[in-house]
Design an enzyme around this catalytic site. Structure first.
Site, short mmCIF file in Angstrom:
data_model
loop_
_atom_site.label_atom_id
_atom_site.label_comp_id
_atom_site.label_asym_id
_atom_site.label_seq_id
_atom_site.Cartn_x
_atom_site.Cartn_y
_atom_site.Cartn_z
N GLU A 191 -1.75 -10.23 -5.90
CA GLU A 191 -1.74 -11.06 -7.12
C GLU A 191 -0.95 -10.41 -8.23
OE1 GLU A 191 -4.21 -10.13 -5.16
OE2 GLU A 191 -6.06 -11.14 -5.70
N CYS A 232 -9.58 -9.15 -6.94
CA CYS A 232 -10.33 -8.01 -7.46
C CYS A 232 -10.38 -8.10 -8.99
CB CYS A 232 -9.68 -6.69 -7.02
SG CYS A 232 -8.21 -6.25 -7.95
N GLU A 235 0.84 -1.21 0.00
CA GLU A 235 0.00 0.00 0.00
C GLU A 235 0.86 1.25 0.00
OE1 GLU A 235 -2.83 -0.47 3.20
OE2 GLU A 235 -3.83 -2.11 2.15
N CYS A 240 -2.09 -4.79 -5.48
CA CYS A 240 -2.57 -6.04 -4.88
C CYS A 240 -1.47 -7.11 -4.90
CB CYS A 240 -3.75 -6.58 -5.68
SG CYS A 240 -5.23 -5.59 -5.60
N CYS A 246 -7.08 -7.59 -10.97
CA CYS A 246 -6.18 -8.75 -10.90
C CYS A 246 -6.69 -9.87 -11.80
CB CYS A 246 -6.03 -9.24 -9.46
SG CYS A 246 -5.04 -8.12 -8.45
#
Ligand code: THU
Length: 157
Positions: A75, A112, A64, A73, A115
């Site tokens: 992934e 998400c 983040e 993310c 991804c």
């Protein structure tokens, strides 16, 4: 007008031990990868592990940033690292695990949309199905190909 349906099937396991040895190993790597999460804002730690066609496993974790859209993310962190490290190899499978403060959740971590789109592209690049494994403390889901979690994938260009 014709009413059409899209059918999706997937496997549900009650524990990692029920899976085949390769998937078990990948799931364990995804859980380990959660330790690499940097999530000072959401406190939601996600780990991902990609199995390559040369047998290598590449891990990633969510990163983040104070400028929120700059984070990434788990992934995509894993897939981009895998693509950069082994550009000539195929991504055969990806596993992901997540939970608040690094504690594995009771519901499987689901990827998400962004991804899923990136998974779809690497699957198309390799021309082989990429399986997706979603892990929680109580059960594990395995989808045999990205199409099963992203029907009607964009592939028009
Ligand atoms: N996150 C992932 O790493 N993977 C997903 O598929 C969904 C969300 C991360 C992004 C962010 O750091 C945190 O989880 C909360 O959204």
């Amino acid at each position: 007008m014709t009413e059409r349906q899209i059918q999706i099937s997937y496997q549900e396991y009650n524990s990692i031990e029920e899976m085949n040895p390769e998937d078990r190993e990948l799931a364990a790597e995804a859980i380990k990868a959660m330790q690499g999460a940097y999530a000072p804002y959401s406190h939601f730690h996600v780990g991902a592990a990609v199995r390559m066609s040369n047998g290598q496993i590449v891990r990633g974790a969510n990163q983040e940033n104070a400028a929120f859209p700059s984070g990434l993310c788990a992934e995509r962190t894993a897939m981009f690292a895998a693509g950069a490290r082994y550009p000539d190899k195929d991504m055969l499978s990806i596993a992901l695990a997540g939970g608040v403060m690094g504690r594995l959740g009771r519901e499987p971590a689901t990827p998400c949309g962004a991804c899923r789109q990136v998974m779809a592209q690497y699957q198309a690049k390799s021309g082989k199905p990429m399986s997706v494994i979603m892990i929680s403390s109580d059960r594990i889901w395995k989808f045999e190909k990205v199409d099963d979690i992203l029907p009607l994938i964009f592939n028009s260009i």
